[in-house]
Structures are given as structure tokens and as C-alpha cells.
Design a protein around this motif. Sequence first.
Motif, mmCIF file in Angstrom:
data_model
loop_
_atom_site.group_PDB
_atom_site.id
_atom_site.type_symbol
_atom_site.label_atom_id
_atom_site.label_comp_id
_atom_site.label_asym_id
_atom_site.label_seq_id
_atom_site.Cartn_x
_atom_site.Cartn_y
_atom_site.Cartn_z
ATOM 1 N N MET B 86 0.818 -1.207 0.000
ATOM 2 C CA MET B 86 0.000 0.000 0.000
ATOM 3 C C MET B 86 0.859 1.267 0.000
ATOM 4 O O MET B 86 0.493 2.298 0.561
ATOM 5 N N ARG B 87 2.013 1.171 -0.635
ATOM 6 C CA ARG B 87 2.856 2.364 -0.783
ATOM 7 C C ARG B 87 2.383 3.149 -2.002
ATOM 8 O O ARG B 87 2.130 2.559 -3.052
ATOM 9 N N LEU B 88 2.311 4.458 -1.834
ATOM 10 C CA LEU B 88 1.949 5.320 -2.964
ATOM 11 C C LEU B 88 3.181 5.473 -3.839
ATOM 12 O O LEU B 88 4.210 5.968 -3.398
ATOM 13 N N LEU B 89 3.072 5.020 -5.090
ATOM 14 C CA LEU B 89 4.243 5.048 -5.976
ATOM 15 C C LEU B 89 4.268 6.300 -6.837
ATOM 16 O O LEU B 89 5.334 6.818 -7.153
ATOM 17 N N LYS B 90 3.107 6.755 -7.234
ATOM 18 C CA LYS B 90 3.079 7.914 -8.121
ATOM 19 C C LYS B 90 1.669 8.499 -8.153
ATOM 20 O O LYS B 90 0.698 7.786 -7.928
ATOM 21 N N VAL B 91 1.605 9.780 -8.428
ATOM 22 C CA VAL B 91 0.327 10.439 -8.695
ATOM 23 C C VAL B 91 0.421 10.921 -10.140
ATOM 24 O O VAL B 91 1.287 11.733 -10.462
ATOM 25 N N ILE B 92 -0.410 10.365 -11.016
ATOM 26 C CA ILE B 92 -0.331 10.732 -12.433
ATOM 27 C C ILE B 92 -1.256 11.919 -12.687
ATOM 28 O O ILE B 92 -2.459 11.842 -12.440
#
Lengths: 201, 653
Positions: B86-92
Motif C-alpha cells: 500500500m505504498r503510494l508510488l506515483k500520482v499521475i
Amino acid sequence: MDQITSFFQGSLSQRSRVLMVVATLILLPCIFLPTWTITLHAPQYPDGLQMQIYPHTVGGDVHEVNILNHYIGMEEIEADEFPEFRFIPFFILRFFLFALLTALVGWVAIAAIGWIDFVVFGAVMLYTLRHWLWEYGNNLAPDAPLSIAPFTPSFIGGTQVGQFTVSSWPAAGAVLMAIAGAIGPLIVLYEWHRRRSGQSK
Amino acid sequence: MRSKRYLWPFALATAAVAVAVAGLGSCAGPGGSADIGSVARERGLTDADVLAAVKTYQPTGRFDEYIMFSSGGHSGQVLVIGIPSMRLLKVIAAFTPEPWQGFGYGAEEHKELLASARMAGHDLAWGDTHHPALSETDGDYDGGFLFINDKANPRIGVIDLRDFETKQIVTNPNMGTNHGGAFVTPNTEYVIEAAQYSIPLWTDYADTDRYEQDYRGLVTLWKFDRASGRLDESASFSMELPPYWHDLSDAGKGPSAGWAFLNSFNAEMATGGVEDGNPPFESGASANDMDYMHIINWERAAEIAAQRGKTRTRNGQRIIPMSVAVEEGILFLVPEPKSPHGADVTPDGRFIVVSGKLDPHVTIYSWEKIQQAINNRDFAETDPYGIPILDFASVIDGQLEVGLGPLHTQFDNAGCAYTSIFLETKVTKWCLEPLAVADDIGVHYNVGHLATAEGDTKSPDGKYLVAMNKWSLDRFNPVGPLLPQNFQLIDISGDEMQLLYDMPIGVGEPHYAQIIKADKLEPFKVYPQVGYAPHTMAASPNAVLGGQESVQRRGNQVTVNMTAIRSHFTPEYIRVREGDRVRINITSIEQAHDATHGFGIAKYNINLSLEPGESQTVEFVADTPGVFPFYCTEFCSALHLEMMGYLLVEPRS
């Protein structure tokens, strides 16, 4: 002395000539294979940066290595800067032809000249590599962003430069050439032994 | 006796070693207690908590097994989250300017993209992303593209998963808002978008007293051209629908391939007006027990749309009128329990699961029975627009009570389904054959959508479920009256579901998400060549290579050809005169993984992200004289702060 003279004037046995064919087969790929590898390791390059030195050029992560080197004022590494790259492939080709000729005509003298030529060439090339390593590590631009003490990376083994461990090792081409080179003394030993046992009979 | 005396030194030595070992054991390491049991006790963690931690924790450098693409709600973005960590990898960035990616801060390609995304004469600085749809091949995610809708302004964004960037935004001129979409057909032939709140279709303006005559629903099928990675507007078409409010939708697969299923609500065609003594929308639109699921033969519709005289054009869009759809037998209705949210096709394509949020059941429609009814023209009645209505009882396979306020359903690899239960704030697991509830688990709180691993494809993976909760209440530290949403990861690999992890989402209110196996994605590490234009995914005509840097002036037009590399821009001075038009073509000539540069100009609202190899162009009028530093806005190297230059705008005087 006569023994030695006659040895050089003699011809190679079938078995030695086969060995010479092996030498040609080993030498040919050396024209295309990397001879030496220089690897830079640092924490932010988990896969390391690799430069492969080929007989005719330098490849691998040269672009990135140059970006890093400019911080310490090192000259850019560019294949065109090295005159050696223009003739090394032809030298290897020459040794290949020497070996081929020896295998075909079987004269010990040709084998001997070719072998000495080859060994001298190898020594000169190792010296040249060491020279370039010295040249690049010691001619640092004085106005570089980072000033570090001049250094000479080892041409075999590791050197610490800032956060980088620079390791320099022979690559496939050099190993194959060393094997090809070792065939020379092997033949001498074999032929010498063969003649002597032949004479005693 | 003597022998015993000899043993003394050994006994002493043994004791000393024992003391030393005990000392080491109790010795606190750098992080406090060293064994799991005592850490768990100190932190008040149960065995189940520890198990959950062990199931989700990813040590440094370990990749997640799945990637979840979640809508970002009002942020107008798409969130990329690793599962199970549940790690946030990116916000596109999709519909909203986003400074880190330099999306909408001066780059010409983004200016063009956002200009094409304008609606009603407005620059739109927000979007309301709801439903992401991964591209599919043969009914399975292929990892190539992602489509995302904007409910607020009916638009669809196309994200290329080679670089996780938005490449195209299409606007829908004939919709008020959208909600049924984006969803794709099994080979991504079409990306489907259905409107939500109806507006007048064939006339620009009509008051609500003309609701039934002039207001219309609409579904648009955007033709996707995979080779160019773009929606082809000229090959797309729409279908006129009654002015019910269309909701979620799904495409058929397997035996139901070629068909699409759209929910609707407000089949009452209520027009609200609580201020005039009318029932408000909330009760007017919920008066009847049944709304209508729309059954559309999109494959046949595509053929009809291509025929001369079968469509009408409105605002440049080819539309199949309802009358033609009825005549051609490509549009049918079937009653569904009121105010439905999900219409989810089972992995085998044999059933469609619908839940009406004001009815405690899931209703399972049989595709076989629907097909029979259509083929036998076995219609109960028609709606006010002449659309045939199938008989509810004869096309359903069954109904199952799953809880109060069921919304959306996803599937696993064992023939079971998971339905979010909004009012009871739980997830119910139930199985299709035999039809029965298997388990449920409370979630926190007010679950909307849920997503299981590849859960809406023809071959779901099971394993993980994410409940996308609208309220978090007491789950996290208080951060003022606006609270984050709560994504809860649930292990569904066993018979009983286990809650594993809570992830707060503090950027908007996400709706739907899709979870893809991570190894299906193969994004670029760096752009494939120096001087690459991400917008066209090809070499940029404005690429500047090392040694080609220049400044050219033609009249009051100044063109700067610039390169960026650690740790300098070339040139470092941009000297112009007040009022000059300045065009900067800038290329990152980096090739190293993660060596990103930024290019920000103070006070001119300009910021670009220059990923390795990327080429960008920025154009502006130097309207304010003065000295403006520009600098690299990504910490690129040890001499990052020195990576700067000056824009010198000489006053005209």
C-alpha cells in the motif's frame, strides 16, 4: 647451441600445428570482444557503471562516467582521443595471420617470431592502459567544481575515488589472448621434449 | 572426587558464556527490543496484527506483486499504489495541473493538451476522476494503457503506461456529466463513456419543464487506435438514450462479448425543485421500486453507426437516435432494483451482477435468459420512448441477500464474488454456484467501490481486495474537519477475509480502482533516445543535443536551444528585451536512470520536468522586465543548487 639452432630451423609436429589452429580460433573473436572492463560502484548505482574497452573503441556507460568525471575536472573519455584504437584490431588480425601461417607451413621460426611479437605487443598495451589511467587521473582541470588529489586507478584491481570503488579487470578478449599466448611456450616445451625423446631413440 | 574438581573451570566458563548470551539477548538493539514477541507486546499488537504486518511489509528494494491504479477523485489525477505494501508510488497528472510533473506549467505540449480539454469556453483546472480502465486484450489486462473519466466535465483521459503520462484528453460535447465509464470492450476496440445527469441533446437549451421531450441520456463509444495510442474521435460514435441518469457500466465478455450493460437511476425522470414544493431529487428519483439496466449490442451498433442515414450529427458527434436503436434491435431495458450502483459481468461472461443500493440483494441476471428473451422478442412492455423492456423474473438467475446498501461487486479465482455493503459498512463474500453468502468483514467506514486483483477480467487472481472507504472517522490521527479517505487492504486468499492495512488518501475522494499484476507493466526506465517528445512518443523536432545549444533572435522572437545535464544548463543566460517572445527548446541529455532535472523560472509560472532524454518547449512573452533566476527544480546532484541561470529581461525604456 646447435640444438637450439636446429630447433628453430625445424618444423612443427602435426599436433603442434593443430594447437596453432586452436590459437587462430581463439584469436579471431578477440578483435570484437571487450579486452578490459572498468567498473564503478557507488550506492546510488546498484548495478554499477561499466566501461568496456574494445580493441577499436570504448563502450558501456561512458556518457554517465563522463558526466561524473566532469565534476572532478577529468578529460572526457572519447574513443577518438585514443590513437591505439585505430591499429589494435589490425595487430590482432596480424597475430591471427601469423598463427594461421604457422599452422599451414609449420615453421618453428615463424611461430617464434609471431609469439615474441605478440608478447611485446601485449606488454606495450598494458603499459599504454596504465599510462592512460595515469593521464586521466592526474591531469585534472584546476577549475573543476570538486577538487580532489590526483590519482592513478590500478589497471588490475580496485581503487577508491570519492564514493566510487573503481575496479579494473581483464575482460574476455584479454583472457582469450592470454590463453592464445600461453600456447607458444606450450608448443616449445612439447616440441623440445619430442625432439629429445626422438634423438635418444 | 578429583574428577569433580577438574570440572569447576568448565562449569565457570559455561556460566560465563550463559551470562554473556543472556546479556546479548536482553541488550536493546538500535530499535529497542530485539524480539518480535516483546515488540508486539510493547506496542499492544495482537497475533493477527503481527500476521497482517508480515503479510504486507516490504523490505527496502522489494517490489510489490500488484499495482493498483486508483482514481483520485477531485484531485483529477490517478494514484498508483503498490500491493500488498500500500505504498503510494506515483500520482499521475490527468486533468489537473500538477507541478512536479510540470503538467500545465508552461510546457507547450501540455498547453496543447489542456487547450483540447477546455469545455464551455473554460480552462478547466480540475476534474473528478472516478473510474480507471486498463486496456484489455482478450478480456485480460495487457498493461498498455489506462483510461480515466472526469465526471465533472465529461472527458476521458488516455494514459500511456510506457511512461505513466497523460497523452490525450477527449471532451464529450453532448453530455452534462459522465459516470458510466471509462470501461473497455474485451480487446479495447472501444472505450465506453455513459452520461450521468441528462441535459438537452438536440437543442442547446430547454428548461426542465421540457425534461421528457428534450433532455437525453447518452453513451459514447470512443474508438481506440492502439498503434497511435489515441482515441480516434472521427471513428467514434454515440447512442441516444432516455433521460434516465446512467451509472456504472460493464462490457460483456465470453458468451456476452459484443454487448454492454449500463445501470441507470431516476427512471422516474424526476426534475426536483424542492424550493417549489416538489419532492427533492433524492426522493423523486427513488420513488419507483425499479430502475432500468440498459442492454446494448455495441458490436452491431458500430456497424449501424457506419451506415449512411442511420445517425444524426450533433456537435460533430455521430449519434444513433433511440428510434433507430429500437428499430435495429440493439437497445433493450430490464428492470433492476432501484438506485443501482454496479453492473458487473462475471469472469465467465455468463451473468451480470447488479445491486440496488436501496435493496439488500444482489441480483444475478442470466445472459442466456436475456439472449433468449431478446431472440424470442419476449418483451413485457416498452418504456415511454418505445424501448423494449424484458421481464425481470424471466431473465434473472437468482437474488441473494448480502446486506443493506450493496454497491459494487468484484470477483476472485474460485467462483466467488465480493460486494461492498455501504450502509452496514462491510464487504460480503458470496459464491455463485451454489448461490450463498460465504463470509463478511467490517470495513471502516462507508465503503464505496472495492477492487480485487484483476477482479473484473475474465481471469481474476483472488489474493487481495481493497475496500475504498468514504469515511475514516477514528482510523487516523486527527487532521482537521476534512478527513482522508481510507483504503483497506484485505487478504482474500483464505476462507475468512483478513484486514491487513489501512492507507489514508488525503488528496481527493477516489472511487474505483483496478489492480494489475505488476509484471504486466514494462515502463521505460529512461526515454529511449535523447531528444524524445513524450507527447508524441517519438523523436522531438525540437531536440537539442550537446554542442547544438544556441540563442537566435529574429525580430522580437528569441529562440533558445538549451540542454540540461548534471549540473548545468547551457546556456546559463537568457538575455531578452521587455516584450520579446521567448521560446526555449530544452532537452535533458541525461541517459542515467532517475537523473531527472526540472526547469523553473521565478515569477513566470513556468516549471518543466525533464526526465532523462526528454525534450520540452516553453514559450512566453517576457512582459515583465527584471532579473529572474531559473534553476533545476529536482535535486539532481551534489551541485544541484548551482544548476541555475538568469533570465535577464532588459526594460524597454
